[in-house]
Design an enzyme around this catalytic site. Structure first.
Site, mmCIF file in Angstrom:
data_model
loop_
_atom_site.group_PDB
_atom_site.id
_atom_site.type_symbol
_atom_site.label_atom_id
_atom_site.label_comp_id
_atom_site.label_asym_id
_atom_site.label_seq_id
_atom_site.Cartn_x
_atom_site.Cartn_y
_atom_site.Cartn_z
ATOM 1 N N THR A 1 -1.558 5.876 1.760
ATOM 2 C CA THR A 1 -2.613 5.071 1.788
ATOM 3 C C THR A 1 -2.871 4.268 2.935
ATOM 4 O OG1 THR A 1 -2.592 4.792 -0.570
ATOM 5 C CG2 THR A 1 -4.068 3.177 0.479
ATOM 6 N N LEU B 1 1.056 -0.968 0.097
ATOM 7 C CA LEU B 1 -0.001 -0.110 0.051
ATOM 8 C C LEU B 1 0.995 1.109 -0.081
ATOM 9 C CD1 LEU B 1 -2.982 -0.838 2.486
ATOM 10 C CD2 LEU B 1 -3.001 -0.720 0.208
ATOM 11 N N ASP B 2 0.482 2.486 -0.783
ATOM 12 C CA ASP B 2 1.387 3.440 -0.700
ATOM 13 C C ASP B 2 1.589 4.138 0.751
ATOM 14 O OD1 ASP B 2 1.355 3.228 -3.404
ATOM 15 O OD2 ASP B 2 -0.385 4.582 -3.789
ATOM 16 N N TYR B 3 2.525 4.832 0.768
ATOM 17 C CA TYR B 3 3.035 5.532 1.845
ATOM 18 C C TYR B 3 1.742 6.417 2.216
ATOM 19 C CZ TYR B 3 5.453 8.824 4.956
ATOM 20 O OH TYR B 3 5.859 9.440 6.263
#
Length: 243
Positions: A105, A101-103
């Protein structure tokens, strides 16, 4: 007794297919002898080596983490930022995230030390449905939402069809809350999909992964998956991720 390639994959050294290549290349030893047969099986007391390095054979573990925003989906970060494994300080096993998961998110992330299991869930053919809730700038029109459902063109190609639902709007702030269900797992895919229709994502959370959700967890908390959940995830992956 387990197949040799499965033992190597479970140790996180390589996917099962890559492990088979290592065996065929003569890079794997069992009890000091090179093994090149894919049908070879080993027991818990057998010593396995890959390129001369002993394979650590830990019991497989499976965790569900509620990843907060501002955390890297990795086991380490060269910039010193917080990573997802920091939440498992007391765990004596080496685990790693399945996908990422993105930073910025938050939401549901799985972690394991079972490389074969991780590979089966991340394989492009077997992507499991993931449900995200996004707060976006701008209020998407019906046509814009249909574009997401049909697939939008990104720099790395068209996205697969998605399921989209407009949950709420705030016309004063010109924002909207949208639920989107996808099966793919490209880098920053949901953010790029909304950007493609002119609605930048302000906040993003992964609510579900297959049948799993975040019920009972707060950001930064985790729980171990039950044996039944692990079995179901394997079955869903092998069925093509559509259950």
């Amino acid at each position: 007794m387990e197949r040799l390639q499965k033992v190597i994959a479970r140790a996180g050294i390589a996917s099962r297919r890559k492990a088979e290549e290592l065996i065929l290349q003569g890079r794997v030893k069992v009890n000091g002898r090179v093994v090149t047969e894919l049908g070879a099986k080993v027991g818990p007391r057998d010593d396995v080596e890959v390129d001369g390095i002993p394979v650590e054979r830990e019991e497989p573990v499976y965790y569900l983490l509620y990843k907060p925003r501002g955390v890297i989906s990795s086991v380490k970060d060269d910039k010193g930022r917080k990573v997802v494994t920091d939440f498992f300080k007391d765990l004596d096993k080496r685990i790693y995230p399945i996908g990422r998961l993105d930073y910025d998110t938050s939401g549901l992330l799985l972690l394991t030390n079972d490389g074969d299991f991780a590979h089966s869930l991340m394989h492009p053919r077997y992507e499991i449905e993931k449900v995200y809730v996004a707060k976006v700038k701008g209020i998407p029109t019906g046509e814009q939402l249909r574009q997401l459902e049909r697939g939008v063109k990104l720099e790395d190609g068209m996205t697969a069809p998605a399921k989209v639902k407009l949950l709420s709007t705030d016309r004063r702030k010109n924002t909207a809350i949208v639920e989107i269900r996808i099966h793919e797992g490209r880098n920053r895919q949901v953010r790029r999909m909304f950007a493609a229709i002119g609605c930048d994502v302000l906040k993003l959370k992964r609510e579900r992964y297959g049948f799993l959700d975040l019920k009972g967890l707060r950001p930064g908390e985790y729980r171990e998956l039950t044996p039944h959940e692990v079995k179901l995830l394997r079955a869903i992956a092998l069925s093509g991720g559509r259950k």
